[in-house]
Scaffold this motif. Structure first.
Motif, PDB file in Angstrom:
ATOM      1  N   SER A 120       0.855  -1.190   0.000  1.00 22.13           N
ATOM      2  CA  SER A 120       0.000   0.000   0.000  1.00 22.13           C
ATOM      3  C   SER A 120       0.888   1.236   0.000  1.00 22.13           C
ATOM      4  O   SER A 120       1.987   1.225   0.566  1.00 22.13           O
ATOM      5  CB  SER A 120      -0.920   0.022   1.221  1.00 22.13           C
ATOM      6  OG  SER A 120      -1.618   1.258   1.277  1.00 22.13           O
ATOM      7  N   CYS A 121       0.395   2.299  -0.622  1.00 24.19           N
ATOM      8  CA  CYS A 121       1.121   3.572  -0.607  1.00 24.19           C
ATOM      9  C   CYS A 121       0.924   4.298   0.731  1.00 24.19           C
ATOM     10  O   CYS A 121       1.628   5.260   1.020  1.00 24.19           O
ATOM     11  CB  CYS A 121       0.663   4.445  -1.773  1.00 24.19           C
ATOM     12  SG  CYS A 121       0.894   3.630  -3.381  1.00 24.19           S
ATOM     13  N   GLU A 122      -0.062   3.853   1.528  1.00 21.16           N
ATOM     14  CA  GLU A 122      -0.274   4.359   2.898  1.00 21.16           C
ATOM     15  C   GLU A 122      -0.335   3.155   3.830  1.00 21.16           C
ATOM     16  O   GLU A 122      -1.404   2.781   4.309  1.00 21.16           O
ATOM     17  CB  GLU A 122      -1.602   5.126   2.995  1.00 21.16           C
ATOM     18  CG  GLU A 122      -1.513   6.618   2.804  1.00 21.16           C
ATOM     19  CD  GLU A 122      -2.878   7.291   2.875  1.00 21.16           C
ATOM     20  OE1 GLU A 122      -3.535   7.206   3.940  1.00 21.16           O
ATOM     21  OE2 GLU A 122      -3.295   7.869   1.861  1.00 21.16           O
ATOM     22  N   PRO A 142       0.663  -1.868 -11.770  1.00 20.65           N
ATOM     23  CA  PRO A 142      -0.351  -0.985 -11.198  1.00 20.65           C
ATOM     24  C   PRO A 142      -0.621  -1.279  -9.735  1.00 20.65           C
ATOM     25  O   PRO A 142      -0.530  -2.422  -9.283  1.00 20.65           O
ATOM     26  CB  PRO A 142      -1.598  -1.258 -12.050  1.00 20.65           C
ATOM     27  CG  PRO A 142      -1.341  -2.531 -12.748  1.00 20.65           C
ATOM     28  CD  PRO A 142       0.145  -2.698 -12.861  1.00 20.65           C
ATOM     29  N   CYS A 143      -0.931  -0.209  -8.960  1.00 17.15           N
ATOM     30  CA  CYS A 143      -1.269  -0.348  -7.553  1.00 17.15           C
ATOM     31  C   CYS A 143      -2.762  -0.133  -7.375  1.00 17.15           C
ATOM     32  O   CYS A 143      -3.324   0.819  -7.908  1.00 17.15           O
ATOM     33  CB  CYS A 143      -0.495   0.676  -6.723  1.00 17.15           C
ATOM     34  SG  CYS A 143      -0.860   0.536  -4.955  1.00 17.15           S
ATOM     35  N   TYR A 144      -3.383  -1.020  -6.615  1.00 17.27           N
ATOM     36  CA  TYR A 144      -4.818  -0.919  -6.347  1.00 17.27           C
ATOM     37  C   TYR A 144      -5.082  -0.719  -4.857  1.00 17.27           C
ATOM     38  O   TYR A 144      -6.111  -1.153  -4.354  1.00 17.27           O
ATOM     39  CB  TYR A 144      -5.525  -2.181  -6.858  1.00 17.27           C
ATOM     40  CG  TYR A 144      -5.350  -2.414  -8.333  1.00 17.27           C
ATOM     41  CD1 TYR A 144      -5.990  -1.589  -9.259  1.00 17.27           C
ATOM     42  CD2 TYR A 144      -4.540  -3.448  -8.805  1.00 17.27           C
ATOM     43  CE1 TYR A 144      -5.822  -1.781 -10.621  1.00 17.27           C
ATOM     44  CE2 TYR A 144      -4.362  -3.657 -10.172  1.00 17.27           C
ATOM     45  CZ  TYR A 144      -5.000  -2.824 -11.071  1.00 17.27           C
ATOM     46  OH  TYR A 144      -4.842  -3.018 -12.422  1.00 17.27           O
ATOM     47  N   CYS A 145      -4.130  -0.055  -4.166  1.00 19.99           N
ATOM     48  CA  CYS A 145      -4.267   0.068  -2.706  1.00 19.99           C
ATOM     49  C   CYS A 145      -5.472   0.922  -2.307  1.00 19.99           C
ATOM     50  O   CYS A 145      -5.998   0.773  -1.204  1.00 19.99           O
ATOM     51  CB  CYS A 145      -2.983   0.589  -2.077  1.00 19.99           C
ATOM     52  SG  CYS A 145      -2.687   2.359  -2.278  1.00 19.99           S
ATOM     53  N   GLY A 146      -5.890   1.829  -3.198  1.00 19.61           N
ATOM     54  CA  GLY A 146      -7.115   2.596  -2.948  1.00 19.61           C
ATOM     55  C   GLY A 146      -6.978   3.711  -1.928  1.00 19.61           C
ATOM     56  O   GLY A 146      -7.977   4.291  -1.514  1.00 19.61           O
ATOM     57  N   SER A 171      -3.259   8.757  -1.103  1.00 16.03           N
ATOM     58  CA  SER A 171      -1.920   9.097  -1.605  1.00 16.03           C
ATOM     59  C   SER A 171      -1.369   8.030  -2.554  1.00 16.03           C
ATOM     60  O   SER A 171      -0.156   7.945  -2.749  1.00 16.03           O
ATOM     61  CB  SER A 171      -0.968   9.312  -0.436  1.00 16.03           C
ATOM     62  OG  SER A 171      -0.971   8.186   0.415  1.00 16.03           O
ATOM     63  N   CYS A 172      -2.261   7.215  -3.162  1.00 13.70           N
ATOM     64  CA  CYS A 172      -1.791   6.138  -4.052  1.00 13.70           C
ATOM     65  C   CYS A 172      -0.967   6.716  -5.202  1.00 13.70           C
ATOM     66  O   CYS A 172      -1.385   7.667  -5.864  1.00 13.70           O
ATOM     67  CB  CYS A 172      -2.964   5.333  -4.611  1.00 13.70           C
ATOM     68  SG  CYS A 172      -2.393   3.958  -5.642  1.00 13.70           S
ATOM     69  N   ARG A 173       0.204   6.111  -5.434  1.00 14.87           N
ATOM     70  CA  ARG A 173       1.107   6.580  -6.483  1.00 14.87           C
ATOM     71  C   ARG A 173       0.733   5.990  -7.845  1.00 14.87           C
ATOM     72  O   ARG A 173       1.380   6.300  -8.841  1.00 14.87           O
ATOM     73  CB  ARG A 173       2.550   6.196  -6.112  1.00 14.87           C
ATOM     74  CG  ARG A 173       3.025   6.843  -4.808  1.00 14.87           C
ATOM     75  CD  ARG A 173       4.508   6.647  -4.564  1.00 14.87           C
ATOM     76  NE  ARG A 173       4.876   5.277  -4.248  1.00 14.87           N
ATOM     77  CZ  ARG A 173       4.942   4.772  -2.996  1.00 14.87           C
ATOM     78  NH1 ARG A 173       4.672   5.549  -1.966  1.00 14.87           N
ATOM     79  NH2 ARG A 173       5.294   3.527  -2.796  1.00 14.87           N
ATOM     80  N   GLY A 174      -0.255   5.101  -7.895  1.00 15.74           N
ATOM     81  CA  GLY A 174      -0.740   4.554  -9.160  1.00 15.74           C
ATOM     82  C   GLY A 174      -0.017   3.308  -9.617  1.00 15.74           C
ATOM     83  O   GLY A 174      -0.569   2.506 -10.356  1.00 15.74           O
TER      84      GLY A 174
END
Ligand SMILES: [Zn+2]
Length: 159
Positions: free
Chosen positions: A100-102, A146-150, A153-156
């Motif tokens: 996760s980005c957070e 791709p990031c799906y952390c939702g 602050s998601c970096r994509g």
């Protein structure tokens, strides 16, 4: 229950005896299966060790090619310049912790018993039922995962 006042070696013994009760693997909206808190986890407490086979750095290329050829998803985590934990074939539930980005966990390489170990710690109080996440800190590359952390602050992408 562990306390951050305990020496690292003692915290680690508590973790080894109890980590199975700290988290549980379930389907995740982020990706595939994820790891969820099975109880309240205190800030800066040990959550789970990233366990697997401890292999020398020179073996990683060979193993990556072998897993790739067999279509097996590869799970490797570097400890230092010389050693890597390969959780592809032998692992515990730590392998399922999503990026996760957070994140609510962070990684530390610690040496509680004469062996360097990869441990995930809670970065804040985590309540029972929350998905446990960590920043994979993948190197930046042209081919993006791709990031799906939702999170806000998601970096994509993860890289
Ligand atoms: Zn993200």
């Amino acid at each position: 229950t562990q306390s951050i006042q305990m020496p690292m070696a003692m915290q680690y013994r508590v973790l080894r005896d109890n980590y199975r009760t700290y988290s549980v693997v379930r389907r995740s909206p982020i990706h595939g299966c994820g790891l969820y808190a099975a109880r309240r986890l205190e800030k800066d407490s040990m959550v789970v060790e990233y366990m697997g086979e401890r292999i020398r750095d020179i073996l990683t290329d060979y193993r990556e090619r072998m897993y790739d050829a067999r279509g097996i998803g590869c799970y490797m985590f570097r400890i230092d310049d010389d050693y890597i934990i390969d959780a592809t074939m032998k692992a515990n539930q730590a392998r399922f912790m999503n990026h996760s980005c957070e994140p609510n966990c962070y990684t530390r390489i610690v040496n509680p018993d004469g062996v360097k170990r990869i441990i995930y710690f809670a970065s804040r109080v985590v309540l029972e039922g929350e998905e446990l996440t960590v920043d994979y800190k993948m190197p930046i590359e042209d081919v993006k995962i791709p990031c799906y952390c939702g999170t806000r602050s998601c970096r994509g992408s993860m890289n």
